[in-house]
Design an enzyme around this catalytic site. Structure first.
Site, mmCIF file in Angstrom:
data_model
loop_
_atom_site.group_PDB
_atom_site.id
_atom_site.type_symbol
_atom_site.label_atom_id
_atom_site.label_comp_id
_atom_site.label_asym_id
_atom_site.label_seq_id
_atom_site.Cartn_x
_atom_site.Cartn_y
_atom_site.Cartn_z
ATOM 1 N N CYS A 163 0.836 -1.207 0.000
ATOM 2 C CA CYS A 163 0.000 0.000 0.000
ATOM 3 C C CYS A 163 0.873 1.261 0.000
ATOM 4 C CB CYS A 163 -0.908 -0.019 1.230
ATOM 5 S SG CYS A 163 -2.011 1.409 1.278
ATOM 6 N N CYS A 208 0.707 4.769 6.864
ATOM 7 C CA CYS A 208 0.113 4.588 8.206
ATOM 8 C C CYS A 208 1.115 3.834 9.097
ATOM 9 C CB CYS A 208 -1.182 3.805 8.093
ATOM 10 S SG CYS A 208 -2.281 4.456 6.815
ATOM 11 N N CYS A 231 0.632 0.181 10.306
ATOM 12 C CA CYS A 231 0.120 -0.853 9.403
ATOM 13 C C CYS A 231 1.207 -1.684 8.711
ATOM 14 C CB CYS A 231 -0.765 -0.204 8.341
ATOM 15 S SG CYS A 231 -1.560 -1.459 7.290
ATOM 16 N N CYS A 291 -16.416 -9.132 6.152
ATOM 17 C CA CYS A 291 -15.743 -7.862 5.872
ATOM 18 C C CYS A 291 -14.507 -8.143 5.025
ATOM 19 C CB CYS A 291 -15.306 -7.195 7.175
ATOM 20 S SG CYS A 291 -16.633 -7.063 8.372
ATOM 21 N N CYS A 313 -19.364 -6.022 4.136
ATOM 22 C CA CYS A 313 -18.676 -4.754 4.402
ATOM 23 C C CYS A 313 -17.349 -4.783 3.645
ATOM 24 C CB CYS A 313 -18.430 -4.609 5.908
ATOM 25 S SG CYS A 313 -17.603 -3.063 6.354
ATOM 26 N N CYS A 315 -19.118 2.360 8.749
ATOM 27 C CA CYS A 315 -18.371 1.652 9.793
ATOM 28 C C CYS A 315 -17.089 2.435 9.978
ATOM 29 C CB CYS A 315 -18.085 0.221 9.350
ATOM 30 S SG CYS A 315 -16.968 -0.657 10.472
ATOM 31 N N ARG A 327 -17.550 -2.478 17.875
ATOM 32 C CA ARG A 327 -16.848 -3.747 17.602
ATOM 33 C C ARG A 327 -15.509 -3.790 18.321
ATOM 34 N NH1 ARG A 327 -17.688 -3.671 12.481
ATOM 35 N NH2 ARG A 327 -19.667 -4.707 12.810
HETATM 36 N N1 SAM Z 1 -6.557 0.509 3.156
HETATM 37 C C1 SAM Z 1 -7.821 0.653 3.727
HETATM 38 C C2 SAM Z 1 -7.897 1.849 4.658
HETATM 39 O O1 SAM Z 1 -6.936 2.164 5.335
HETATM 40 O O2 SAM Z 1 -8.963 2.445 4.708
HETATM 41 C C3 SAM Z 1 -8.352 -0.562 4.405
HETATM 42 C C4 SAM Z 1 -7.531 -1.480 5.235
HETATM 43 S S1 SAM Z 1 -6.877 -0.865 6.751
HETATM 44 C C5 SAM Z 1 -5.823 -2.194 7.180
HETATM 45 C C6 SAM Z 1 -8.217 -0.891 7.931
HETATM 46 C C7 SAM Z 1 -7.944 -0.461 9.345
HETATM 47 O O3 SAM Z 1 -7.289 -1.488 10.056
HETATM 48 C C8 SAM Z 1 -7.086 0.745 9.588
HETATM 49 O O4 SAM Z 1 -7.746 1.954 9.378
HETATM 50 C C9 SAM Z 1 -6.717 0.576 11.055
HETATM 51 O O5 SAM Z 1 -7.665 1.218 11.889
HETATM 52 C C10 SAM Z 1 -6.763 -0.941 11.244
HETATM 53 N N2 SAM Z 1 -5.419 -1.472 11.481
HETATM 54 C C11 SAM Z 1 -4.458 -1.683 10.550
HETATM 55 N N3 SAM Z 1 -3.329 -2.144 11.121
HETATM 56 C C12 SAM Z 1 -3.569 -2.219 12.448
HETATM 57 C C13 SAM Z 1 -2.773 -2.610 13.560
HETATM 58 N N4 SAM Z 1 -1.500 -2.988 13.426
HETATM 59 N N5 SAM Z 1 -3.317 -2.576 14.783
HETATM 60 C C14 SAM Z 1 -4.610 -2.183 14.932
HETATM 61 N N6 SAM Z 1 -5.406 -1.793 13.919
HETATM 62 C C15 SAM Z 1 -4.892 -1.799 12.683
HETATM 63 FE FE1 SF4 Z 2 -2.747 1.180 3.440
HETATM 64 FE FE2 SF4 Z 2 -2.624 0.013 5.801
HETATM 65 FE FE3 SF4 Z 2 -2.952 2.635 5.661
HETATM 66 FE FE4 SF4 Z 2 -4.976 0.980 4.899
HETATM 67 S S1 SF4 Z 2 -4.131 1.218 6.955
HETATM 68 S S2 SF4 Z 2 -4.223 2.808 3.849
HETATM 69 S S3 SF4 Z 2 -3.768 -0.731 4.055
HETATM 70 S S4 SF4 Z 2 -1.136 1.484 4.966
#
Ligand code: SAM
Ligand code: SF4
Ligand code: DTB
Length: 326
Positions: A59, A63, A66, A104, A136, A196, A268
């Site tokens: 990606c 973030c 992530c 989801c 979802c 959500c 959730r």
């Molecule tokens: N890329 C899309 C986005 O960011 O909207 C969808 C996938 S993203 C992985 C969905 C959510 O997962 C993130 O917004 C975050 O809140 C949660 N998430 C991702 N990595 C995480 C982690 N290591 N610990 C807790 N929550 C996490």
């Molecule tokens: Fe990409 Fe992870 Fe950020 Fe979603 S949370 S936008 S998958 S880097």
């Protein structure tokens, strides 16, 4: 002070009010949240939502929590392009047979693509709905036209998290603004999709930041239909890898506060559950959580085991049912 439960729906919470709710004595907070929960929900209705990563890793967003961000090169994760629709629907069927009623699907995109890949996601949504499950998706940013096509395919809800409060947000993500997220949420709502939207605790934010996120969420009218509260899963190779695990009671406080400011939402209990004891999870349910992610895996990290979860639900059941099951 044991504040009487307030059952009105409000969209004008102030951050200071939310902090005061959050910081009150724990037993007052949990009692207040439980009263609100009972007023608006059947407390025995705890939804099981299954989660599947339909496109993993690579990606372009940064973030810092992530593991799927291409910026965090030290993370050990295999990239997998968009899954075949048949495989996704096979996983949905298995999840339904195991007892999940919501499916989801998450994709590591900055924004949902157009063309064949978006059409494939629409097919996945139609297929999940045909199985009789709620569907979802979380695909990153979407525009109004994409939101409308998702509605036509039968999508129940779109997940797009704010992740944290507006003041802390820039410490966690630099490639996408808070306003970008709010614009996507506007497109979701504008199309008539359920929203959500939640966030993560344990990234180094203050209680005021947590309250800031809840204040932003609760200013949506109507409130988001579901609010995932994640505890950070500190993944090796991400910038937040060294963060200490949060105190489970911080999660209880966050869930209780969410329940009080957004009484009707499905709250959730999301990532981070695998490190909670059975009793801490039950305390989260008493404090107003009424959904969990069910299944061995979240997107890329492990979840609480299905056997443990089945034991959790058995423990919650009436004594006669427990006796019959044993
Ligand atoms: N890329 C899309 C986005 O960011 O909207 C969808 C996938 S993203 C992985 C969905 C959510 O997962 C993130 O917004 C975050 O809140 C949660 N998430 C991702 N990595 C995480 C982690 N290591 N610990 C807790 N929550 C996490
Ligand atoms: Fe990409 Fe992870 Fe950020 Fe979603 S949370 S936008 S998958 S880097
Ligand atoms: C949400 O708020 N949490 C889920 C779901 N929405 C998509 C994702 C949690 C991901 C945890 C880290 C991982 O497994 O990659």
């Amino acid at each position: 002070m044991n504040a009487p439960a307030d059952f009105s729906l409000r969209y004008d919470w102030r951050v200071e009010e939310i902090v005061a709710i959050h910081d009150q004595p724990l037993l007052d907070l949990v009692a207040q949240a439980n009263a609100v929960h009972r007023r608006f929900h059947d407390v025995n209705d705890v939804q099981k939502a299954a989660l599947l990563s339909i496109k993993t890793g690579g990606c372009p967003e940064d973030c810092s929590y992530c593991p799927q961000s291409a910026h965090h090169r030290e993370v050990k994760l295999d990239r997998v392009d968009l899954m075949e629709t048949a495989d996704v629907l096979g996983a949905a069927k298995t999840a339904r047979e195991a007892g999940a009623d919501r499916f989801c699907m998450g994709a590591a995109w900055r924004s949902a693509p157009e063309g064949k890949r978006f059409d494939a996601v629409l097919d996945m949504v139609r297929g999940v709905r045909a199985l009789g499950m709620e569907a979802c998706v979380t695909l990153g940013m979407i525009n109004e036209s994409q939101a409308r096509r998702l509605v036509e395919a039968g999508l129940t809800a779109y997940n797009h998290n704010l992740d944290t409060g507006p003041e802390f947000y820039g410490e966690i993500i630099t490639t996408r603004t808070y306003q970008d997220r709010l614009d996507t949420l506007k497109a979701v709502r504008g199309a008539g999709l359920e929203m959500c939207c939640g966030g993560i605790i344990g990234m180094g934010e203050s209680v005021k930041d947590r309250a800031g996120m809840l204040q932003t969420l609760a200013s949506f009218d109507p409130h988001p239909e579901s609010v995932p509260i994640n505890a950070l899963v500190a993944v090796e190779g991400t910038p937040l890898a060294g963060r200490a695990r949060i105190d489970p009671l911080d999660l209880v406080r966050m869930i209780a506060t969410t329940r009080i400011v957004m009484p009707k939402a499905r709250v959730r209990l999301s990532a981070g559950r695998s490190s909670l004891s059975r009793e801490a999870q039950i305390l989260c349910l008493v404090a107003g959580a009424n959904s969990i992610f069910y299944g061995e895996k979240l997107l890329t990290t492990g979840n609480a085991g299905v056997n443990e979860d089945d034991a959790l639900f058995a423990a919650l059941a009436a004594r006669e049912a427990r006796a019959a099951a044993s």
